[in-house]
Design a protein around this motif. Structure first.
Motif, short mmCIF file in Angstrom:
data_model
loop_
_atom_site.label_atom_id
_atom_site.label_comp_id
_atom_site.label_asym_id
_atom_site.label_seq_id
_atom_site.Cartn_x
_atom_site.Cartn_y
_atom_site.Cartn_z
N UNK A 93 9.58 -7.42 10.29
CA UNK A 93 10.70 -7.06 11.18
C UNK A 93 10.70 -5.57 11.48
N UNK A 94 10.27 -4.78 10.50
CA UNK A 94 10.24 -3.33 10.68
C UNK A 94 8.99 -2.87 11.43
N UNK A 95 8.06 -3.79 11.67
CA UNK A 95 6.82 -3.44 12.38
C UNK A 95 5.82 -2.69 11.54
N UNK A 96 5.91 -2.83 10.21
CA UNK A 96 5.02 -2.10 9.31
C UNK A 96 3.86 -2.99 8.89
N UNK A 97 2.64 -2.60 9.28
CA UNK A 97 1.43 -3.36 8.96
C UNK A 97 0.72 -2.71 7.78
N UNK A 98 0.57 -3.45 6.69
CA UNK A 98 -0.09 -2.92 5.50
C UNK A 98 -1.44 -3.59 5.22
N UNK A 155 0.81 -1.22 0.00
CA UNK A 155 0.00 0.00 0.00
C UNK A 155 0.85 1.27 0.00
N UNK A 156 2.16 1.11 0.15
CA UNK A 156 3.05 2.26 0.13
C UNK A 156 4.47 1.80 -0.23
N UNK A 157 5.28 2.76 -0.61
CA UNK A 157 6.69 2.46 -0.88
C UNK A 157 7.46 2.52 0.44
N UNK A 158 8.29 1.52 0.67
CA UNK A 158 9.12 1.51 1.88
C UNK A 158 10.57 1.42 1.44
#
Length: 229
Positions: free
Chosen positions: A193-198, A133-136
């Motif tokens: 690992x980065x804790x990013x929920x999409x 949903x986004x660029x990381x």
């Protein structure tokens, strides 16, 4: 000496394919629910999370019941046409059972059901194959939130890293994922690992039936010719 093929272990824990008996149980359960609840809904779902749905089932257990499974079996349970429907008008629900969908039977008022489904939302980590949903992007430099023990694992995920005095460093900028692109298994693990929920688990009401009313909330996506229920 080569191992004898005759001595190969055989597992007996394989699950048998669900047959006619199982389907009949589902059909009977749905028809019993039609007798016990005042209204029935077809709903669709996105990013299903079984544990979260289980919690919602328990929360609504005193007043409601969910059914998920083969769309064809659920259609048969209701009746696919006016000629074989088990309740007047109930066959109208059947044509909306396509793709990721289910049945919801309840004694709750219509307004309460609409509120519950509209407010239900659970954020979680995305799985491989889902859409970002986004660029990381991670910038070159130290990754101080990772301990040095993580270095071999991060390297396997494809991150361009090195150890510098016990600190993991990115040797160049690294794009974890691009918005709109499918996540690879490595990208999905890195985001976790980065804790990013999409991912967001949503439930959407498609249509509603009661003994004196039928209402469509939104059109369900039609199945393609090669899509199975």
């Amino acid at each position: 000496m080569p191992k004898s093929k005759r001595n190969r272990p055989v597992t007996l824990s394989k699950t048998k394919k669900k047959g006619r008996e199982h389907k009949e149980v589902i059909v009977n359960s749905i028809r019993q629910a039609l007798e016990g609840y005042s209204s029935a809904y077809v709903f669709s779902f996105e990013n299903m999370r079984n544990q979260k749905l289980k919690e919602l089932r328990e929360q609504l257990k005193p007043s409601s019941r969910f059914f998920l499974g083969s769309n064809k079996v659920m259609q048969v349970s209701l009746g696919r046409s006016a000629a074989d429907e088990v309740k007047p008008g109930i066959h109208k629900l059947a044509k909306f059972l396509h793709g990721d969908s289910g049945l919801f039977f309840t004694k709750l008022p219509k307004e309460e059901v609409e509120r519950l489904f509209k407010q239900f939302e659970e954020h979680d980590f995305s799985r491989a194959g889902s859409i970002a949903t986004e660029k990381v992007e991670l910038k070159e430099g130290p990754l101080e939130h990772f301990s040095h023990e993580m270095e071999p694992f991060l390297r396997k995920l494809g991150l361009p890293i090195r150890l510098n005095k016990g600190v993991i460093e990115l040797v160049s900028d690294y794009i974890v994922c691009e918005e709109g692109q499918h996540l690879s298994p490595e990208s999905a693990r890195t985001l976790r690992l980065l804790g990013i929920k999409m991912a967001t688990f949503h439930l959407h009401l498609i249509c509603r039936w009661s003994s004196d009313d039928f209402e469509v909330y939104r059109e369900a996506l039609k199945l393609s010719d090669n899509e199975s229920s």
